[in-house]
Design a protein around this motif. Structure first.
Motif, PDB file in Angstrom:
ATOM      1  N   SER A   1       7.451 -44.454   5.852  1.00  0.00           N
ATOM      2  CA  SER A   1       8.818 -43.963   5.761  1.00  0.00           C
ATOM      3  C   SER A   1       9.845 -45.058   6.023  1.00  0.00           C
ATOM      4  CB  SER A   1       8.978 -42.769   6.712  1.00  0.00           C
ATOM      5  OG  SER A   1       9.952 -43.000   7.659  1.00  0.00           O
ATOM      6  N   CYS A   2       9.642 -45.913   7.021  1.00  0.00           N
ATOM      7  CA  CYS A   2      10.667 -46.909   7.340  1.00  0.00           C
ATOM      8  C   CYS A   2      10.262 -48.323   6.956  1.00  0.00           C
ATOM      9  CB  CYS A   2      11.024 -46.862   8.829  1.00  0.00           C
ATOM     10  SG  CYS A   2       9.711 -47.435   9.913  1.00  0.00           S
ATOM     11  N   GLY A   3       8.979 -48.564   6.664  1.00  0.00           N
ATOM     12  CA  GLY A   3       8.552 -49.878   6.203  1.00  0.00           C
ATOM     13  C   GLY A   3       8.255 -50.882   7.299  1.00  0.00           C
ATOM     14  N   SER A   4       8.325 -50.484   8.561  1.00  0.00           N
ATOM     15  CA  SER A   4       8.023 -51.421   9.643  1.00  0.00           C
ATOM     16  C   SER A   4       6.518 -51.619   9.733  1.00  0.00           C
ATOM     17  CB  SER A   4       8.572 -50.890  10.967  1.00  0.00           C
ATOM     18  OG  SER A   4       8.030 -49.616  11.240  1.00  0.00           O
ATOM     19  N   MET A   5       6.122 -52.756  10.347  1.00  0.00           N
ATOM     20  CA  MET A   5       4.697 -53.070  10.451  1.00  0.00           C
ATOM     21  C   MET A   5       4.018 -52.114  11.420  1.00  0.00           C
ATOM     22  SD  MET A   5       4.363 -55.396   8.362  1.00  0.00           S
ATOM     23  CE  MET A   5       5.570 -56.240   7.393  1.00  0.00           C
ATOM     24  N   LEU A   6       2.846 -51.603  11.006  1.00  0.00           N
ATOM     25  CA  LEU A   6       2.106 -50.667  11.844  1.00  0.00           C
ATOM     26  C   LEU A   6       1.177 -51.425  12.775  1.00  0.00           C
ATOM     27  CD1 LEU A   6       1.006 -47.944   9.304  1.00  0.00           C
ATOM     28  CD2 LEU A   6       2.726 -47.710  11.044  1.00  0.00           C
ATOM     29  N   SER A   7       1.049 -50.944  13.987  1.00  0.00           N
ATOM     30  CA  SER A   7       0.100 -51.522  14.939  1.00  0.00           C
ATOM     31  C   SER A   7      -1.112 -50.609  15.035  1.00  0.00           C
ATOM     32  CB  SER A   7       0.754 -51.667  16.308  1.00  0.00           C
ATOM     33  OG  SER A   7       1.154 -50.409  16.769  1.00  0.00           O
TER      34      SER A   7
ATOM     35  N   ARG B   1      -7.444 -46.805  12.953  1.00  0.00           N
ATOM     36  CA  ARG B   1      -6.083 -46.254  13.023  1.00  0.00           C
ATOM     37  C   ARG B   1      -5.855 -45.703  14.417  1.00  0.00           C
ATOM     38  NH1 ARG B   1      -8.295 -42.365  14.365  1.00  0.00           N
ATOM     39  NH2 ARG B   1      -8.927 -40.433  13.498  1.00  0.00           N
ATOM     40  N   PRO B   2      -4.555 -45.579  14.852  1.00  0.00           N
ATOM     41  CA  PRO B   2      -4.294 -44.998  16.171  1.00  0.00           C
ATOM     42  C   PRO B   2      -4.614 -43.518  16.207  1.00  0.00           C
ATOM     43  CG  PRO B   2      -2.262 -45.805  15.171  1.00  0.00           C
ATOM     44  CD  PRO B   2      -3.344 -46.044  14.204  1.00  0.00           C
ATOM     45  N   GLU B   3      -4.969 -43.047  17.418  1.00  0.00           N
ATOM     46  CA  GLU B   3      -5.393 -41.665  17.617  1.00  0.00           C
ATOM     47  C   GLU B   3      -4.201 -40.757  17.819  1.00  0.00           C
ATOM     48  OE1 GLU B   3      -9.763 -41.117  17.818  1.00  0.00           O
ATOM     49  OE2 GLU B   3      -8.081 -39.744  17.865  1.00  0.00           O
ATOM     50  N   ARG B   4      -3.425 -40.564  16.786  1.00  0.00           N
ATOM     51  CA  ARG B   4      -2.336 -39.592  16.879  1.00  0.00           C
ATOM     52  C   ARG B   4      -2.062 -39.108  15.465  1.00  0.00           C
ATOM     53  NH1 ARG B   4       0.902 -44.451  17.978  1.00  0.00           N
ATOM     54  NH2 ARG B   4       1.821 -45.009  15.994  1.00  0.00           N
ATOM     55  N   PRO B   5      -1.373 -37.945  15.343  1.00  0.00           N
ATOM     56  CA  PRO B   5      -1.075 -37.460  13.993  1.00  0.00           C
ATOM     57  C   PRO B   5      -0.306 -38.503  13.194  1.00  0.00           C
ATOM     58  CG  PRO B   5      -0.251 -35.960  15.663  1.00  0.00           C
ATOM     59  CD  PRO B   5      -0.919 -37.039  16.376  1.00  0.00           C
ATOM     60  N   TYR B   6      -0.628 -38.643  11.936  1.00  0.00           N
ATOM     61  CA  TYR B   6      -0.059 -39.660  11.037  1.00  0.00           C
ATOM     62  C   TYR B   6      -0.340 -41.082  11.516  1.00  0.00           C
ATOM     63  CZ  TYR B   6       2.512 -35.725   9.084  1.00  0.00           C
ATOM     64  OH  TYR B   6       2.846 -34.532   8.513  1.00  0.00           O
TER      65      TYR B   6
ATOM     66  N   ALA C   1       5.088 -36.690  21.093  1.00  0.00           N
ATOM     67  CA  ALA C   1       4.485 -38.016  21.134  1.00  0.00           C
ATOM     68  C   ALA C   1       3.043 -37.936  21.573  1.00  0.00           C
ATOM     69  CB  ALA C   1       5.264 -38.916  22.091  1.00  0.00           C
ATOM     70  N   GLY C   2       2.282 -38.957  21.249  1.00  0.00           N
ATOM     71  CA  GLY C   2       0.900 -39.038  21.699  1.00  0.00           C
ATOM     72  C   GLY C   2      -0.056 -38.326  20.765  1.00  0.00           C
ATOM     73  N   ARG C   3      -1.319 -38.263  21.186  1.00  0.00           N
ATOM     74  CA  ARG C   3      -2.331 -37.657  20.322  1.00  0.00           C
ATOM     75  C   ARG C   3      -2.235 -36.143  20.286  1.00  0.00           C
ATOM     76  NH1 ARG C   3      -7.418 -38.871  24.374  1.00  0.00           N
ATOM     77  NH2 ARG C   3      -8.171 -36.792  24.013  1.00  0.00           N
ATOM     78  N   ASP C   4      -1.464 -35.536  21.205  1.00  0.00           N
ATOM     79  CA  ASP C   4      -1.255 -34.088  21.177  1.00  0.00           C
ATOM     80  C   ASP C   4       0.026 -33.721  20.441  1.00  0.00           C
ATOM     81  OD1 ASP C   4      -2.532 -33.728  24.555  1.00  0.00           O
ATOM     82  OD2 ASP C   4      -3.559 -33.584  22.634  1.00  0.00           O
ATOM     83  N   ALA C   5       0.617 -34.666  19.727  1.00  0.00           N
ATOM     84  CA  ALA C   5       1.902 -34.413  19.072  1.00  0.00           C
ATOM     85  C   ALA C   5       1.781 -33.286  18.071  1.00  0.00           C
ATOM     86  CB  ALA C   5       2.368 -35.679  18.372  1.00  0.00           C
ATOM     87  N   GLY C   6       2.802 -32.418  18.024  1.00  0.00           N
ATOM     88  CA  GLY C   6       2.832 -31.295  17.099  1.00  0.00           C
ATOM     89  C   GLY C   6       2.194 -30.044  17.658  1.00  0.00           C
ATOM     90  N   LYS C   7       1.686 -30.109  18.890  1.00  0.00           N
ATOM     91  CA  LYS C   7       1.008 -28.933  19.469  1.00  0.00           C
ATOM     92  C   LYS C   7       1.940 -28.207  20.418  1.00  0.00           C
ATOM     93  CE  LYS C   7      -3.633 -30.690  19.036  1.00  0.00           C
ATOM     94  NZ  LYS C   7      -4.775 -31.251  19.722  1.00  0.00           N
TER      95      LYS C   7
ATOM     96  N   CYS D   1       4.872 -45.018  11.598  1.00  0.00           N
ATOM     97  CA  CYS D   1       5.029 -45.672  12.894  1.00  0.00           C
ATOM     98  C   CYS D   1       5.353 -44.588  13.928  1.00  0.00           C
ATOM     99  CB  CYS D   1       6.130 -46.723  12.841  1.00  0.00           C
ATOM    100  SG  CYS D   1       7.780 -46.068  12.567  1.00  0.00           S
ATOM    101  N   SER D   2       5.180 -44.931  15.207  1.00  0.00           N
ATOM    102  CA  SER D   2       5.338 -43.911  16.256  1.00  0.00           C
ATOM    103  C   SER D   2       6.728 -43.286  16.255  1.00  0.00           C
ATOM    104  CB  SER D   2       5.033 -44.514  17.627  1.00  0.00           C
ATOM    105  OG  SER D   2       5.831 -45.657  17.824  1.00  0.00           O
ATOM    106  N   ALA D   3       7.770 -44.109  15.990  1.00  0.00           N
ATOM    107  CA  ALA D   3       9.144 -43.589  15.983  1.00  0.00           C
ATOM    108  C   ALA D   3       9.349 -42.569  14.871  1.00  0.00           C
ATOM    109  CB  ALA D   3      10.128 -44.743  15.846  1.00  0.00           C
ATOM    110  N   CYS D   4       8.851 -42.902  13.672  1.00  0.00           N
ATOM    111  CA  CYS D   4       9.000 -41.975  12.540  1.00  0.00           C
ATOM    112  C   CYS D   4       8.205 -40.699  12.769  1.00  0.00           C
ATOM    113  CB  CYS D   4       8.531 -42.644  11.246  1.00  0.00           C
ATOM    114  SG  CYS D   4       9.647 -43.931  10.680  1.00  0.00           S
ATOM    115  N   MET D   5       7.025 -40.844  13.393  1.00  0.00           N
ATOM    116  CA  MET D   5       6.198 -39.663  13.666  1.00  0.00           C
ATOM    117  C   MET D   5       6.941 -38.726  14.623  1.00  0.00           C
ATOM    118  SD  MET D   5       3.831 -38.100  15.877  1.00  0.00           S
ATOM    119  CE  MET D   5       3.313 -39.291  17.066  1.00  0.00           C
TER     120      MET D   5
END
Lengths: 138, 65
Positions: free
Chosen positions: B15-21, B40-45, A12-18, B50-54
């Motif tokens: 992937s799940c179709g939920s609204m992105l924040s 966009r949010p500062e995280r991969p994908y 989780a977070g911006r470091d996800a996958g590391k 969405c955060s759960a799918c990520m």
């Protein structure tokens, strides 16, 4: 499962996958991690443990962790702000007047030689004003 | 007469179709003025999943290797 020296991947977070290693267990729900991620406190539920473990001391420094990661084949790069290079002055459009002023000195030396013969010998230094003209007439 | 354009569609998780924040719902002309981090949010994908799918993706990837 999450013990000191366990390799994990942050999920989780911006470091996800590391990849990171558990440096210290602070709580039943928090751990101190270091590695490709930033060195910080992390929730254990945001870590996915890998089958690998490494030998490090509890509360190991970043240097020790980077040495261990090098053995695994991962180079840890510390992101530091690079000193900004001074911006080079952009070439701007030059006006004709400025171009004449900026003309190289070699041209200026040649000019008086060529123009000396053309110029009149004596130029009136001060122009007569209208009042002076009227006074001289009277 | 001020004819307003309609708002742009809500961003959905791929992937799940939920609204992105964290994704600004503005038209393309305003989107160009925004900074990269404001779109966009500062995280991969970020902006895609969405955060759960990520998280699910990251766990699956970790369990593969």
């Amino acid at each position: 499962m999450i013990t000191v020296g366990r390799l994990c991947i942050k999920t989780a977070g911006r470091d996800a996958g590391k990849k990171c290693v558990v440096v210290d267990q602070l709580d039943k729900s928090y751990a101190l991690i270091d590695g490709e991620t930033r060195r910080r406190k992390c929730n254990i539920s945001h870590l996915e443990p890998l089958p690998q473990t490494v030998e490090i001391s509890q509360g190991a420094s970043h240097d020790e962790v980077s040495r261990v990661f090098k053995l695994l084949g991962i180079e840890l790069v510390v992101k530091r702000a690079q000193p900004k290079e001074e911006a080079k002055p952009r070439p701007r459009p030059v006006r004709a007047q400025q171009r004449k002023a900026m003309a190289p000195k070699s041209q200026e030396k040649q000019k008086p030689k060529a123009a000396a013969s053309k110029l009149p010998a004596a130029k009136p230094a001060v122009k007569e004003t209208k009042l002076e003209k009227a006074a001289s007439r009277q | 007469m001020l004819f307003k354009k309609r708002k742009s569609a809500k961003a959905q998780c791929a992937s799940c179709g939920s609204m992105l924040s964290g994704v600004a719902r503005v038209r393309a002309t305003q989107l160009r003025t925004l900074a990269k981090t404001e779109k966009r949010p500062e995280r991969p994908y970020g902006g895609v999943l969405c955060s759960a799918c990520m998280r699910r993706t990251m766990i699956a990837r970790a369990r593969q290797t």
